[in-house]
Motif scaffolding. Structure first.
Motif, PDB file in Angstrom:
ATOM      1  N   GLU A  20      10.037  34.948 -27.534  1.00  0.00           N
ATOM      2  CA  GLU A  20       8.725  35.587 -27.673  1.00  0.00           C
ATOM      3  C   GLU A  20       7.607  34.565 -27.510  1.00  0.00           C
ATOM      4  O   GLU A  20       6.561  34.855 -26.920  1.00  0.00           O
ATOM      5  N   LEU A  21       7.844  33.379 -28.048  1.00  0.00           N
ATOM      6  CA  LEU A  21       6.827  32.335 -27.948  1.00  0.00           C
ATOM      7  C   LEU A  21       6.667  31.875 -26.494  1.00  0.00           C
ATOM      8  O   LEU A  21       5.540  31.638 -26.036  1.00  0.00           O
ATOM      9  N   VAL A  22       7.774  31.761 -25.783  1.00  0.00           N
ATOM     10  CA  VAL A  22       7.704  31.392 -24.362  1.00  0.00           C
ATOM     11  C   VAL A  22       6.905  32.435 -23.588  1.00  0.00           C
ATOM     12  O   VAL A  22       6.058  32.097 -22.750  1.00  0.00           O
ATOM     13  N   ARG A  23       7.145  33.715 -23.870  1.00  0.00           N
ATOM     14  CA  ARG A  23       6.394  34.780 -23.179  1.00  0.00           C
ATOM     15  C   ARG A  23       4.908  34.696 -23.500  1.00  0.00           C
ATOM     16  O   ARG A  23       4.054  34.895 -22.620  1.00  0.00           O
TER      17      ARG A  23
ATOM     18  N   ASP B 164       6.325  31.189 -11.015  1.00  0.00           N
ATOM     19  CA  ASP B 164       5.062  30.516 -11.360  1.00  0.00           C
ATOM     20  C   ASP B 164       5.191  29.027 -11.658  1.00  0.00           C
ATOM     21  O   ASP B 164       4.185  28.353 -11.863  1.00  0.00           O
ATOM     22  N   GLN B 165       6.416  28.509 -11.697  1.00  0.00           N
ATOM     23  CA  GLN B 165       6.637  27.083 -11.984  1.00  0.00           C
ATOM     24  C   GLN B 165       5.947  26.665 -13.271  1.00  0.00           C
ATOM     25  O   GLN B 165       5.412  25.559 -13.380  1.00  0.00           O
ATOM     26  N   LEU B 166       5.966  27.547 -14.259  1.00  0.00           N
ATOM     27  CA  LEU B 166       5.312  27.255 -15.529  1.00  0.00           C
ATOM     28  C   LEU B 166       5.917  26.032 -16.215  1.00  0.00           C
ATOM     29  O   LEU B 166       5.197  25.169 -16.725  1.00  0.00           O
ATOM     30  N   ILE B 167       7.242  25.967 -16.210  1.00  0.00           N
ATOM     31  CA  ILE B 167       7.946  24.931 -16.958  1.00  0.00           C
ATOM     32  C   ILE B 167       8.571  23.934 -15.990  1.00  0.00           C
ATOM     33  O   ILE B 167       9.261  24.337 -15.051  1.00  0.00           O
TER      34      ILE B 167
ATOM     35  N   GLU C 260       1.864  34.082 -20.799  1.00  0.00           N
ATOM     36  CA  GLU C 260       0.683  34.942 -20.652  1.00  0.00           C
ATOM     37  C   GLU C 260      -0.592  34.133 -20.831  1.00  0.00           C
ATOM     38  O   GLU C 260      -1.564  34.298 -20.081  1.00  0.00           O
ATOM     39  N   TRP C 261      -0.597  33.246 -21.829  1.00  0.00           N
ATOM     40  CA  TRP C 261      -1.765  32.370 -22.026  1.00  0.00           C
ATOM     41  C   TRP C 261      -2.061  31.566 -20.760  1.00  0.00           C
ATOM     42  O   TRP C 261      -3.223  31.443 -20.343  1.00  0.00           O
TER      43      TRP C 261
ATOM     44  N   GLU D 132       6.022  21.522 -25.709  1.00  0.00           N
ATOM     45  CA  GLU D 132       6.287  21.840 -27.109  1.00  0.00           C
ATOM     46  C   GLU D 132       7.209  23.046 -27.274  1.00  0.00           C
ATOM     47  O   GLU D 132       7.553  23.404 -28.406  1.00  0.00           O
ATOM     48  N   LEU D 133       7.593  23.691 -26.176  1.00  0.00           N
ATOM     49  CA  LEU D 133       8.532  24.806 -26.262  1.00  0.00           C
ATOM     50  C   LEU D 133       9.944  24.273 -26.506  1.00  0.00           C
ATOM     51  O   LEU D 133      10.363  23.295 -25.872  1.00  0.00           O
TER      52      LEU D 133
END
Length: 293
Positions: A198-201, A249-252, A205-206, A228-229
């Motif tokens: 849930e925190l990753v999601r 999206d290459q977020l991580i 979104e942020w 920090e994830l």
């Protein structure tokens, strides 16, 4: 100052306070004017009170030359376009009466003005009010103000509130408007009451909202928060789903995901900081958690 042998006797403080309060935004005998906010509201004040109560106003209102004549009340007003009239009037109330009337709508902006004007006592009153008025909707805005203006006690209080209401807080608009440093301060907590997927999601979104607002790449904006994830807490199935989303999206960074997979493969920790293996308060148990710690 009383001379030796003299006694200071005080009259009715309520009457005095009421009389001084009546001078707030009162054009009678005022000698300085402000045009405040987008509304361009005219506000009247008395320079002697402002100057003796606030160093910032002393500098603003002092004549440019020592021998300059006192400006007349008809002088051009000072324009303060960046502050709401209600907020500026609250600051004046404090300067005139040493008290302030606050509500949740203006408290954070009054805090901002208190910091800008160097009014430490007003700052403390604002922090006290904000700490007592925290809500799911207000806490992220308060946390952002605390981070921006270096208010450590308020930041700690806000983080404790977020820890107790994490799942509700991450769904608010205020969460999506946090700066990266403020978000990092949240993500470093072990006491967040939320499971890691849930925190990753929420962070994803942020990042997308911030990218749209700031017109910068998602991965660039999220570079610090995603560190920090705690990806090692995810199960193999959840980690595989994360990889699929990440291709879009290459977020991580790929190396962060690879590090999490390595923990599953080796069934032990590795070079990554041990805090990234610690379960948060809201982390749901998974089979592999036993060998992470």
């Amino acid at each position: 100052m009383a001379s030796a042998g003299s006694t200071v006797l005080e009259g009715d403080p309520a009457a005095f306070s009421a009389a001084v309060r009546s001078l707030i935004n009162n054009p009678q005998f005022s000698d300085v004017r402000f045009v405040v906010g987008r509304e361009r509201q005219e506000v009247f004040a008395h320079r002697c009170i402002l100057a003796c109560r606030c160093q910032a106003f002393l500098g603003l209102l002092s004549p440019p030359q020592p021998d300059a004549q006192e400006p007349q009340p008809s002088q051009a007003p000072f324009v303060l376009g960046h502050v709401q009239p209600e907020v500026f009037l609250a600051v004046l109330e404090f300067l005139y009466t040493n008290s302030v009337t606050l509500n949740s709508r203006i408290a954070l902006e009054v805090l901002t003005s208190a910091v800008e004007y160097g009014l430490d006592e007003l700052r403390k009153l604002c922090v006290e009010f904000i700490e007592g008025a925290l809500s799911v909707e207000l806490v992220c805005e308060a946390l952002q103000a605390a981070v921006t203006y270096g208010q450590a006690a308020l930041q700690e209080h806000c983080l404790a509130f977020v820890e107790d209401h994490t799942r509700e807080v991450v769904r608010t608009r205020g969460f999506l408007e946090l700066s990266a440093p403020a978000l990092v301060s949240v993500l470093r907590s072990d006491r967040l009451a939320i499971d890691e997927p849930e925190l990753v999601r929420a962070v994803r979104e942020w990042a997308h909202v911030s990218s749209a607002v700031l017109e910068r790449p998602v991965a660039e904006l999220a570079a610090l928060p995603v560190q920090e994830l705690r990806l090692a807490l995810l199960s193999p199935r959840e980690l595989a789903a994360l990889e699929t989303h990440n291709q879009r999206d290459q977020l991580i960074p790929v190396e962060c995901i690879a590090e999490a997979w390595k923990r599953h493969a080796l069934r032990k920790g590795s070079r990554a900081p041990s805090r990234l293996c610690r379960r948060r308060r809201g982390t749901q148990p998974r089979e592999h958690h036993g060998y992470l710690e």
